[in-house]
Scaffold this active site. Structure first.
Site, PDB file in Angstrom:
ATOM      1  N   SER A 124       8.954  41.454  88.811  1.00  0.00           N
ATOM      2  CA  SER A 124       7.758  42.292  88.730  1.00  0.00           C
ATOM      3  C   SER A 124       6.531  41.432  88.476  1.00  0.00           C
ATOM      4  CB  SER A 124       7.952  43.268  87.564  1.00  0.00           C
ATOM      5  OG  SER A 124       6.723  43.810  87.146  1.00  0.00           O
ATOM      6  N   TYR A 148      10.502  45.195  78.427  1.00  0.00           N
ATOM      7  CA  TYR A 148      10.815  45.319  79.858  1.00  0.00           C
ATOM      8  C   TYR A 148      10.401  44.043  80.593  1.00  0.00           C
ATOM      9  CZ  TYR A 148      10.202  46.445  84.765  1.00  0.00           C
ATOM     10  OH  TYR A 148      10.240  46.387  86.141  1.00  0.00           O
ATOM     11  N   LYS A 152      12.620  40.813  82.635  1.00  0.00           N
ATOM     12  CA  LYS A 152      12.388  40.277  83.988  1.00  0.00           C
ATOM     13  C   LYS A 152      12.219  38.756  83.928  1.00  0.00           C
ATOM     14  CE  LYS A 152      12.785  44.032  86.192  1.00  0.00           C
ATOM     15  NZ  LYS A 152      13.992  44.219  86.992  1.00  0.00           N
TER      16      LYS A 152
HETATM   17  P1  NAD Z   1      15.030  53.226  89.907  1.00  0.00           P
HETATM   18  O1  NAD Z   1      15.238  53.616  88.503  1.00  0.00           O
HETATM   19  O2  NAD Z   1      14.639  54.284  90.892  1.00  0.00           O
HETATM   20  O3  NAD Z   1      16.339  52.494  90.478  1.00  0.00           O
HETATM   21  C1  NAD Z   1      17.191  51.761  89.673  1.00  0.00           C
HETATM   22  C2  NAD Z   1      18.620  52.189  90.016  1.00  0.00           C
HETATM   23  O4  NAD Z   1      19.526  51.398  89.249  1.00  0.00           O
HETATM   24  C3  NAD Z   1      18.909  53.640  89.690  1.00  0.00           C
HETATM   25  O5  NAD Z   1      19.594  54.230  90.781  1.00  0.00           O
HETATM   26  C4  NAD Z   1      19.806  53.573  88.456  1.00  0.00           C
HETATM   27  O6  NAD Z   1      20.697  54.660  88.386  1.00  0.00           O
HETATM   28  C5  NAD Z   1      20.505  52.251  88.665  1.00  0.00           C
HETATM   29  N1  NAD Z   1      20.947  51.562  87.453  1.00  0.00           N
HETATM   30  C6  NAD Z   1      20.244  51.255  86.337  1.00  0.00           C
HETATM   31  N2  NAD Z   1      20.997  50.556  85.476  1.00  0.00           N
HETATM   32  C7  NAD Z   1      22.208  50.401  86.065  1.00  0.00           C
HETATM   33  C8  NAD Z   1      23.415  49.751  85.680  1.00  0.00           C
HETATM   34  N3  NAD Z   1      23.522  49.108  84.516  1.00  0.00           N
HETATM   35  N4  NAD Z   1      24.460  49.781  86.522  1.00  0.00           N
HETATM   36  C9  NAD Z   1      24.380  50.404  87.716  1.00  0.00           C
HETATM   37  N5  NAD Z   1      23.261  51.035  88.138  1.00  0.00           N
HETATM   38  C10 NAD Z   1      22.192  51.022  87.315  1.00  0.00           C
HETATM   39  O7  NAD Z   1      13.964  52.032  89.917  1.00  0.00           O
HETATM   40  P2  NAD Z   1      13.196  51.337  91.115  1.00  0.00           P
HETATM   41  O8  NAD Z   1      11.757  51.715  91.025  1.00  0.00           O
HETATM   42  O9  NAD Z   1      13.921  51.537  92.385  1.00  0.00           O
HETATM   43  O10 NAD Z   1      13.278  49.819  90.650  1.00  0.00           O
HETATM   44  C11 NAD Z   1      14.295  48.942  91.115  1.00  0.00           C
HETATM   45  C12 NAD Z   1      14.127  47.598  90.457  1.00  0.00           C
HETATM   46  O11 NAD Z   1      12.821  47.087  90.748  1.00  0.00           O
HETATM   47  C13 NAD Z   1      14.244  47.610  88.931  1.00  0.00           C
HETATM   48  O12 NAD Z   1      14.905  46.459  88.519  1.00  0.00           O
HETATM   49  C14 NAD Z   1      12.796  47.593  88.475  1.00  0.00           C
HETATM   50  O13 NAD Z   1      12.658  47.020  87.213  1.00  0.00           O
HETATM   51  C15 NAD Z   1      12.159  46.723  89.546  1.00  0.00           C
HETATM   52  N6  NAD Z   1      10.719  46.958  89.686  1.00  0.00           N
HETATM   53  C16 NAD Z   1      10.253  48.212  89.952  1.00  0.00           C
HETATM   54  C17 NAD Z   1       8.885  48.441  90.050  1.00  0.00           C
HETATM   55  C18 NAD Z   1       8.335  49.822  90.318  1.00  0.00           C
HETATM   56  O14 NAD Z   1       7.148  50.014  90.122  1.00  0.00           O
HETATM   57  N7  NAD Z   1       9.141  50.786  90.762  1.00  0.00           N
HETATM   58  C19 NAD Z   1       7.985  47.380  89.899  1.00  0.00           C
HETATM   59  C20 NAD Z   1       8.501  46.100  89.643  1.00  0.00           C
HETATM   60  C21 NAD Z   1       9.875  45.905  89.546  1.00  0.00           C
HETATM   61  N1  UFG Z   2      -2.584  55.529  85.347  1.00  0.00           N
HETATM   62  C1  UFG Z   2      -3.373  56.615  85.013  1.00  0.00           C
HETATM   63  N2  UFG Z   2      -2.764  57.787  84.695  1.00  0.00           N
HETATM   64  C2  UFG Z   2      -1.406  57.931  84.710  1.00  0.00           C
HETATM   65  C3  UFG Z   2      -0.605  56.821  85.063  1.00  0.00           C
HETATM   66  C4  UFG Z   2      -1.239  55.638  85.371  1.00  0.00           C
HETATM   67  O1  UFG Z   2      -4.600  56.508  84.981  1.00  0.00           O
HETATM   68  O2  UFG Z   2      -0.913  59.029  84.410  1.00  0.00           O
HETATM   69  C5  UFG Z   2      -3.241  54.260  85.724  1.00  0.00           C
HETATM   70  C6  UFG Z   2      -2.858  53.083  84.858  1.00  0.00           C
HETATM   71  O3  UFG Z   2      -3.697  53.002  83.730  1.00  0.00           O
HETATM   72  C7  UFG Z   2      -3.012  51.914  85.845  1.00  0.00           C
HETATM   73  C8  UFG Z   2      -2.663  52.532  87.190  1.00  0.00           C
HETATM   74  O4  UFG Z   2      -2.806  53.931  87.029  1.00  0.00           O
HETATM   75  O5  UFG Z   2      -4.382  51.523  85.884  1.00  0.00           O
HETATM   76  C9  UFG Z   2      -1.241  52.229  87.628  1.00  0.00           C
HETATM   77  O6  UFG Z   2      -0.339  52.605  86.602  1.00  0.00           O
HETATM   78  P1  UFG Z   2       1.245  52.684  86.826  1.00  0.00           P
HETATM   79  O7  UFG Z   2       1.852  53.173  85.556  1.00  0.00           O
HETATM   80  O8  UFG Z   2       1.538  53.438  88.069  1.00  0.00           O
HETATM   81  O9  UFG Z   2       1.636  51.179  87.116  1.00  0.00           O
HETATM   82  P2  UFG Z   2       1.441  49.901  86.181  1.00  0.00           P
HETATM   83  O10 UFG Z   2       0.623  48.953  86.989  1.00  0.00           O
HETATM   84  O11 UFG Z   2       0.984  50.205  84.843  1.00  0.00           O
HETATM   85  O12 UFG Z   2       2.953  49.475  85.995  1.00  0.00           O
HETATM   86  C10 UFG Z   2       3.615  48.750  86.961  1.00  0.00           C
HETATM   87  C11 UFG Z   2       5.137  49.013  86.938  1.00  0.00           C
HETATM   88  C12 UFG Z   2       5.757  48.443  85.690  1.00  0.00           C
HETATM   89  C13 UFG Z   2       5.332  47.017  85.446  1.00  0.00           C
HETATM   90  C14 UFG Z   2       3.834  46.979  85.383  1.00  0.00           C
HETATM   91  C15 UFG Z   2       3.286  45.624  85.099  1.00  0.00           C
HETATM   92  O13 UFG Z   2       5.390  50.396  87.005  1.00  0.00           O
HETATM   93  O14 UFG Z   2       7.159  48.447  85.889  1.00  0.00           O
HETATM   94  O15 UFG Z   2       3.342  47.410  86.658  1.00  0.00           O
HETATM   95  O16 UFG Z   2       3.423  44.802  86.223  1.00  0.00           O
HETATM   96  F1  UFG Z   2       5.816  46.531  84.277  1.00  0.00           F
END
Ligand code: NAD
Ligand code: UFG
Length: 329
Positions: A124, A148, A152
């Site tokens: 991330s 969190y 990572k």
């Molecule tokens: P998500 O929660 O939709 O998907 C994660 C999946 O992993 C889910 O299906 C959950 O059931 C499964 N899971 C969790 N722990 C598990 C375990 N121990 N064993 C087996 N399955 C397990 O999340 P996502 O948004 O698809 O994110 C996927 C990955 O990308 C995560 O590692 C997350 O940290 C990373 N990531 C996501 C974002 C974002 O904004 N969505 C940003 C940066 C990084």
């Molecule tokens: N925001 C709002 N209202 C909301 C939710 C978010 O104004 O209800 C704003 C936040 O303040 C930010 C922007 O929208 O300015 C994006 O927020 P998100 O929560 O969608 O995303 P973030 O950038 O905060 O978080 C993401 C990932 C995290 C990761 C983080 C840091 O979801 O997993 O980036 O890289 F840790």
């Protein structure tokens, strides 16, 4: 390739499984459905035009991982499985370390033991901490502000050190920016449990009338309109980035930002959603959310240069597909 996709039923994992099937790869999904639904697997098969193998289990459990590798001929791993809520990680750090870091250790060890040479990891932009923008891969990483983020960073280090010790092991660390949007079919997308933390699913639920109004966290940031700026990337572009990463894997550790390369403010995203979808999003300004940074976005040029990948879909497509998915739920 036969690819083990941990967390393959989740938001990013499901889109990546479809892209893998479309690219001709076979898929084994390992998921414990802690944050996803079983019927997503059937939808992946429908969209990808082929069946996948599903193993329901916890990839932070040693026996589950051992059996996964003993019972399947795996050529590569994409490790999405993880917990991802920043506030929840502050309240339950050990649960986050166990789930997110222990799973990485077990999967990397199994790869080495079974001669599996390719490992792609979901990292991330949070690992950059508070740094100058745009974020570049070679920047020195700062201590993350949440457990969190620490999971990572720890996983990145474990994998980097493992690759350095194991000739031939190819690790690719993908640092995602802000994935939003959904598959254009409306069959898979982001449907978090409970009240969403993230902006896009919050907006779609307000649009649907499930939540009353959006709280915009902060209108006094040093950004053009005072609201937070992020690099939003369509989840289908992100999914395609994983195929490129797998196909370009080489021994050692490679690191890539997966972002669009440009910043969009909260109000700009709301405006795009209203304009494209013809739906009003009531909002009010609220205090800044603790831990949020004012603005960041990717320098995504390395992925373009080395993987031949860049984000193709714009913000209008992201908000259209997010709304299409929400209306289909
Ligand atoms: P998500 O929660 O939709 O998907 C994660 C999946 O992993 C889910 O299906 C959950 O059931 C499964 N899971 C969790 N722990 C598990 C375990 N121990 N064993 C087996 N399955 C397990 O999340 P996502 O948004 O698809 O994110 C996927 C990955 O990308 C995560 O590692 C997350 O940290 C990373 N990531 C996501 C974002 C974002 O904004 N969505 C940003 C940066 C990084
Ligand atoms: N925001 C709002 N209202 C909301 C939710 C978010 O104004 O209800 C704003 C936040 O303040 C930010 C922007 O929208 O300015 C994006 O927020 P998100 O929560 O969608 O995303 P973030 O950038 O905060 O978080 C993401 C990932 C995290 C990761 C983080 C840091 O979801 O997993 O980036 O890289 F840790």
């Amino acid at each position: 390739m036969n690819v083990l996709v941990t967390g393959g039923a989740g938001y990013i994992g499901s889109h990546t499984c479809v892209a893998l099937l479309e690219a001709g790869h076979s898929v084994v999904i390992a998921d414990n459905f802690s944050n996803s639904r079983r019927d997503t697997v059937e939808r992946i098969e429908r969209l990808g035009g082929r069946s996948v193998k599903l193993v329901e289990g916890d990839v932070a459990d040693e026996r589950t991982v051992r059996e996964l590798f003993e019972q399947n001929a795996i050529d590569g791993v994409i490790h999405f499985a993880g917990l991802k809520s920043v506030p929840e990680s502050v309240a339950q750090p050990l649960r986050y370390y166990r789930n997110n870091v222990f799973s990485t250790v077990l999967l990397a060890a199994a790869c080495i033991e079974h001669g599996v040479g390719k490992f792609v990891f979901s990292s991330s932009a949070t690992v950059y901490g508070s740094n100058d923008v745009p974020y570049r891969e070679e920047m020195e990483l700062r201590t993350p502000t949440s457990p969190y983020g620490s999971t990572k960073l720890a996983s990145e280090r474990i994998l980097t050190e493992t690759a350095a010790s194991a000739p031939g092991f190819a690790v690719t660390l993908l640092r995602y920016f802000n994935p939003i949007g959904a598959h254009p079919s409306g069959l898979i997308g982001d449907d978090p449990n409970g009240v969403p933390n993230n902006l896009m699913p919050y907006i779609t639920r307000v649009a649907r009338g499930k939540l009353e109004k959006l709280k915009v966290y902060g209108n006094d940031y040093p950004t053009p309109d005072g609201t937070g700026v992020r690099d939003y990337i369509h989840v289908c572009d992100l999914a395609e980035g994983h195929i490129a990463a797998l196909e370009h894997a080489r021994p050692g550790t490679q690191v890539y930002n997966l972002g669009s390369g440009s910043g969009v403010s909260v109000l700009e995203l709301v405006e795009a959603f209203e304009r494209v979808n013809g739906v009003k999003i009531p909002y009010e300004f609220a205090p800044r959310r603790p831990g949020d940074l004012p603005a960041y976005y990717a320098d995504a040029s390395r992925a373009e240069r080395e993987l031949g990948w860049s984000a193709k879909r714009g913000v209008d497509e992201m908000v259209r597909d997010a709304w299409n998915f929400e209306r289909n739920l």
